[in-house]
Write an enzyme that holds these catalytic residues in place. Sequence first.
Site, mmCIF file in Angstrom:
data_model
loop_
_atom_site.group_PDB
_atom_site.id
_atom_site.type_symbol
_atom_site.label_atom_id
_atom_site.label_comp_id
_atom_site.label_asym_id
_atom_site.label_seq_id
_atom_site.Cartn_x
_atom_site.Cartn_y
_atom_site.Cartn_z
ATOM 1 N N THR A 127 38.111 5.934 -57.987
ATOM 2 C CA THR A 127 37.964 5.475 -56.612
ATOM 3 C C THR A 127 39.068 5.983 -55.691
ATOM 4 O O THR A 127 40.208 6.181 -56.131
ATOM 5 C CB THR A 127 37.957 3.929 -56.573
ATOM 6 N N GLU A 129 40.506 4.186 -53.763
ATOM 7 C CA GLU A 129 41.529 3.128 -53.719
ATOM 8 C C GLU A 129 42.784 3.547 -54.494
ATOM 9 O O GLU A 129 43.856 2.986 -54.283
ATOM 10 C CB GLU A 129 40.983 1.820 -54.291
ATOM 11 N N TYR A 151 42.829 -4.293 -58.245
ATOM 12 C CA TYR A 151 41.660 -3.444 -58.540
ATOM 13 C C TYR A 151 42.103 -1.994 -58.726
ATOM 14 O O TYR A 151 41.751 -1.336 -59.716
ATOM 15 C CB TYR A 151 40.657 -3.559 -57.384
ATOM 16 N N LYS A 155 41.964 0.430 -61.970
ATOM 17 C CA LYS A 155 41.201 1.682 -61.939
ATOM 18 C C LYS A 155 42.095 2.882 -62.258
ATOM 19 O O LYS A 155 41.622 3.891 -62.774
ATOM 20 C CB LYS A 155 40.541 1.860 -60.569
HETATM 21 P P1 NAP Z 1 28.560 -2.912 -57.735
HETATM 22 O O1 NAP Z 1 27.342 -2.842 -56.876
HETATM 23 O O2 NAP Z 1 29.534 -4.017 -57.557
HETATM 24 O O3 NAP Z 1 28.061 -2.893 -59.269
HETATM 25 C C1 NAP Z 1 28.963 -3.168 -60.309
HETATM 26 C C2 NAP Z 1 28.180 -3.204 -61.605
HETATM 27 O O4 NAP Z 1 29.100 -3.519 -62.679
HETATM 28 C C3 NAP Z 1 27.094 -4.287 -61.663
HETATM 29 O O5 NAP Z 1 25.989 -3.773 -62.355
HETATM 30 C C4 NAP Z 1 27.765 -5.389 -62.485
HETATM 31 O O6 NAP Z 1 26.851 -6.191 -63.175
HETATM 32 C C5 NAP Z 1 28.547 -4.545 -63.469
HETATM 33 N N1 NAP Z 1 29.609 -5.294 -64.133
HETATM 34 C C6 NAP Z 1 30.588 -6.047 -63.584
HETATM 35 N N2 NAP Z 1 31.382 -6.581 -64.529
HETATM 36 C C7 NAP Z 1 30.884 -6.165 -65.722
HETATM 37 C C8 NAP Z 1 31.232 -6.381 -67.078
HETATM 38 N N3 NAP Z 1 32.264 -7.166 -67.407
HETATM 39 N N4 NAP Z 1 30.499 -5.800 -68.045
HETATM 40 C C9 NAP Z 1 29.434 -5.037 -67.734
HETATM 41 N N5 NAP Z 1 29.032 -4.796 -66.469
HETATM 42 C C10 NAP Z 1 29.753 -5.355 -65.476
HETATM 43 O O7 NAP Z 1 29.397 -1.540 -57.622
HETATM 44 P P2 NAP Z 1 28.960 -0.119 -57.040
HETATM 45 O O8 NAP Z 1 29.248 -0.091 -55.574
HETATM 46 O O9 NAP Z 1 27.621 0.226 -57.549
HETATM 47 O O10 NAP Z 1 30.069 0.811 -57.702
HETATM 48 C C11 NAP Z 1 29.866 1.410 -58.984
HETATM 49 C C12 NAP Z 1 31.210 1.806 -59.568
HETATM 50 O O11 NAP Z 1 31.857 2.732 -58.697
HETATM 51 C C13 NAP Z 1 32.197 0.672 -59.769
HETATM 52 O O12 NAP Z 1 32.936 0.966 -60.913
HETATM 53 C C14 NAP Z 1 33.091 0.734 -58.540
HETATM 54 O O13 NAP Z 1 34.360 0.193 -58.825
HETATM 55 C C15 NAP Z 1 33.136 2.235 -58.323
HETATM 56 N N6 NAP Z 1 33.343 2.694 -56.947
HETATM 57 C C16 NAP Z 1 32.524 2.277 -55.961
HETATM 58 C C17 NAP Z 1 32.679 2.782 -54.680
HETATM 59 C C18 NAP Z 1 31.777 2.352 -53.549
HETATM 60 O O14 NAP Z 1 32.136 2.614 -52.397
HETATM 61 N N7 NAP Z 1 30.626 1.768 -53.815
HETATM 62 C C19 NAP Z 1 33.678 3.734 -54.425
HETATM 63 C C20 NAP Z 1 34.485 4.151 -55.484
HETATM 64 C C21 NAP Z 1 34.289 3.641 -56.749
HETATM 65 P P3 NAP Z 1 26.261 -7.572 -62.553
HETATM 66 O O15 NAP Z 1 25.126 -7.163 -61.673
HETATM 67 O O16 NAP Z 1 25.861 -8.312 -63.764
HETATM 68 O O17 NAP Z 1 27.391 -8.219 -61.802
HETATM 69 O O1 G4F Z 2 34.105 -2.921 -47.621
HETATM 70 P P1 G4F Z 2 35.383 -3.201 -48.298
HETATM 71 O O2 G4F Z 2 35.506 -4.508 -48.981
HETATM 72 O O3 G4F Z 2 35.649 -1.991 -49.267
HETATM 73 P P2 G4F Z 2 36.978 -1.446 -49.981
HETATM 74 O O4 G4F Z 2 38.026 -2.460 -50.067
HETATM 75 O O5 G4F Z 2 37.314 -0.169 -49.313
HETATM 76 O O6 G4F Z 2 36.450 -1.166 -51.460
HETATM 77 C C1 G4F Z 2 35.223 -0.482 -51.690
HETATM 78 O O7 G4F Z 2 35.435 0.909 -51.662
HETATM 79 C C2 G4F Z 2 36.323 1.379 -52.691
HETATM 80 C C3 G4F Z 2 36.465 2.903 -52.496
HETATM 81 O O8 G4F Z 2 37.508 3.154 -51.605
HETATM 82 C C4 G4F Z 2 35.731 1.052 -54.041
HETATM 83 F F1 G4F Z 2 36.534 1.520 -55.044
HETATM 84 C C5 G4F Z 2 35.554 -0.450 -54.177
HETATM 85 O O9 G4F Z 2 34.909 -0.724 -55.419
HETATM 86 C C6 G4F Z 2 34.671 -0.949 -53.037
HETATM 87 O O10 G4F Z 2 33.381 -0.426 -53.209
HETATM 88 O O11 G4F Z 2 36.597 -3.110 -47.226
HETATM 89 C C7 G4F Z 2 36.793 -1.964 -46.431
HETATM 90 C C8 G4F Z 2 37.877 -2.261 -45.389
HETATM 91 C C9 G4F Z 2 39.150 -2.898 -45.964
HETATM 92 O O12 G4F Z 2 40.288 -2.312 -45.399
HETATM 93 C C10 G4F Z 2 39.049 -4.347 -45.533
HETATM 94 O O13 G4F Z 2 40.314 -4.968 -45.335
HETATM 95 O O14 G4F Z 2 37.351 -3.203 -44.460
HETATM 96 C C11 G4F Z 2 38.319 -4.186 -44.220
HETATM 97 N N1 G4F Z 2 37.634 -5.416 -43.782
HETATM 98 C C12 G4F Z 2 37.774 -5.973 -42.563
HETATM 99 N N2 G4F Z 2 37.058 -7.102 -42.497
HETATM 100 C C13 G4F Z 2 36.828 -6.185 -44.519
HETATM 101 C C14 G4F Z 2 36.463 -7.256 -43.709
HETATM 102 N N3 G4F Z 2 36.364 -6.053 -45.796
HETATM 103 C C15 G4F Z 2 35.522 -7.015 -46.251
HETATM 104 N N4 G4F Z 2 35.004 -6.891 -47.497
HETATM 105 N N5 G4F Z 2 35.157 -8.106 -45.482
HETATM 106 C C16 G4F Z 2 35.596 -8.250 -44.198
HETATM 107 O O15 G4F Z 2 35.271 -9.231 -43.526
#
Ligand code: NAP
Ligand code: G4F
Length: 375
Positions: A127, A129, A151, A155
Amino acid sequence: MKTALITGITGQDGSFLSEFLLSKGYEVHGTIRRSSVDYRERIAHLEGQPKFHLHYADLGDSMSLIRVISKVRPDEIYNLAAQSHVQVSFDSPEFTANVDATGVLRILEAVRLSGLADTCHIYQASTSELYGKVEEVPQNEDTPFHPYSPYAVAKLYGHWIVKEYREAYNMFCCSGILFNHESERRGETFVTRKITLAAARIAQGKQSKLYLGNLSSLRDWGYAKDYVECMWLMLQNDKPEDFVIATGIQHSVRDFCYYAFKHVGIELEFVGEGADEKGVIKSITPQLSVVNKQLAVGDVLIEVSADFFRPTDVVNLWGDPSKAKEKLGWNPQKTTFEELVKIMVDADMAKVAVERAGESIRTNLVEYLEKGIVK
Ligand code: NAP
Ligand code: G4F
C-alpha cells in the site's frame, strides 16, 4: 487453464479480481470467514458458477491456510485479505498486526509447506500507506518508506517478508504498492464512499449533513476495476518485481466532495478553516430544486468532526506509475477522477432511490393493512 486463490475475495478488490480472472478462463478459489451473518454482497452474483469456489480460512489461522493451499494447489495466489481500515488500526493494532503482518508470513510458509514454492506466483497487497509521512512527492518504487499508522507498520512487515522470501527461497512473490482505489463497491466508511453516499442521501432528502475529518488530506485516487488488472499483470511478468500502481494525479478530500455534490446538482463552496471549515450550498440545479424543495443556497452540508481525525494522518499521497506503464503496459488513466466520482455517485443515487422505494412500499403496505385494504 490456471487456478488462482484469492484471500479477501469478499472485499472490494477481491470481487473485481474474481470477475477479471473468471473472464480469462481461470478456476477461481477464494477464502471466506465464518460470521453470524453471511454478508457476501460483492460476490453473490458469482456464487454457483462452476469455476468459482469458496473455502473457509482466516489469515490468523495457519492450519486453515495450509489446508486450503495444499488442497487447491494454486498457480497464483492473490493475498488481498487484511484489516484494511487505517483509522480502525489505531483501535485494533494487535489484530491488524496479526492479519496484515504475520498473516502474510503464514501464506508464504503455507506455500512452502505445500511444496509449491517453485511454481506458485504470489501477489501481496502492499500500500501507498507505506510512504506515510512522505519523504518525497510524487512517490515511486525507490521512495523511502515512513509508515505512519499501525496498519502501515503491519503492511511494511508484509512487504519486507515477501521480499525476503523472494531473495531467500527464490520464490515468485511480489508486492503491488497500490495507491487508493475506489469504486461503487468501496466500504462505506472509507472517505470517498462516505461522501458519495452522503451526496446521494442529501440530494434525495434522506440525510441533512456530512461530518468529515481532515478535508485537506491529499490522495491519488483510481478506479479499483482498473487496478486489479495490474495485480494480474504483475504475476505474468518475467520476474517478480514490486510496482507502484497509481494514476499520477492528486486531489484533496475537499475536491472529492466538490465533484461528488456537483454531480447530484449541488455546487459547494468551502468557508472557514481547520475544524471550523464548512461546505455550504452555493447553487442548486433547477432539476434538483424540483426533486428536493428542502435544500436552499447557504445551507451547511459539510462540517468537520474531530471524531474522524487520526492520531497520525497521512496527508500527501501521490504516486508515480511510470514503471507499471513502461514494464507492464498498464494504462493509469483508463478511468479519470471525474469518471470515478460519477460511477460512484450514480451507483449511490440508484441505491438510495431503491431504498426509498422500499420504504414507500412498506409504508403503503402498513397503511393498507391498517385500513383492511389488503389482508
Ligand atoms: P476490503 O474491501 O476491506 O476487503 C478486505 C478483505 O479481507 C475482506 O474480504 C475481508 O473479509 C478480508 N479479511 C479481513 N480480515 C481477514 C482475516 N483475518 N482472514 C481472512 N480474510 C480477512 O479491502 P480492499 O479495499 O478490497 O483491499 C484489498 C487489499 O488491498 C487489502 O489488503 C488492503 O489493505 C490493500 N490495499 C487497498 C487499497 C485500496 O485503496 N482499496 C490500497 C492499497 C492496498 P470479510 O469480508 O470477512 O471482512
Ligand atoms: O478513505 P480513507 O479512510 O483511506 P486511507 O486512510 O487512505 O486508506 C485506504 O487507502 C490505503 C492506500 O493508501 C489503503 F492501504 C487502505 O487499506 C485504505 O484502503 O482516508 C483517506 C483520507 C485520510 O487522510 C483521512 O484522514 O481521508 C481523510 N478523511 C477525512 N475525513 C477521512 C474522513 N477518512 C475517513 N475514512 N472518514 C472520514 O470521515
